[in-house]
Design an enzyme around this catalytic site. Structure first.
Site: not given
Length: 150
Positions: A68, A65
């Site tokens: 993230c 991600c």
């Protein structure tokens, strides 16, 4: 249970900080509070996050991600700013499916603020550090207000 080696931001001494402990981590040299950042999974989440002596910012993330990875330094900065008052617990949702299911994670990153195992606030998606700081402060002040009521 794993420990992390944390360099004290005040004196530079390297300290071993356990993922779970009864107290809060302090530098062995200068005795200042240390940032408390730990990883947890399905097997140790309760011990690492729910029994912490301070409120916990939970980062539910995934290695693939991009947002993230962008938000991680901001969360670590907040943990450093609030050393002795906050614990950051990072949970890789790919390797902790039970935690993902328990908190019905539908997007990553998902951030939670826990106090004594209770969810005080929840936010999905990345945000700049100033917005995260404001969200965190609001969540923690709302909890303190709840305690003050009769």
């Amino acid at each position: 249970m794993a420990s992390e080696i944390v360099t004290c931001p005040h004196c530079g001494k390297r300290n071993r900080v356990p993922a779970a402990a009864a107290g809060k981590p302090r530098c062995a040299n200068c005795h200042q509070w240390l940032p408390w950042i730990a990883a947890a999974g399905d097997g140790d989440f309760a011990e690492v996050a729910e029994t912490a002596s301070v409120p916990v910012l939970v980062d539910l993330w995934a290695p693939w991600c991009g947002p993230c990875r962008m938000v991680s330094p901001a969360l670590e900065q907040l943990a450093s700013e609030r050393a002795g008052r906050l614990k950051l617990v990072k949970v890789d949702v790919d390797s902790a499916p039970a935690i993902s299911q328990r908190f019905t994670v539908q997007a990553v990153p998902t951030l939670l603020v826990l106090d004594n195992g209770q969810v005080l606030a929840r936010q999905a998606g990345a945000a700049p550090v100033a917005a995260l700081r404001s969200w965190l402060d609001q969540a923690l002040s709302a909890d303190r207000g709840k305690e003050a009521r009769p």
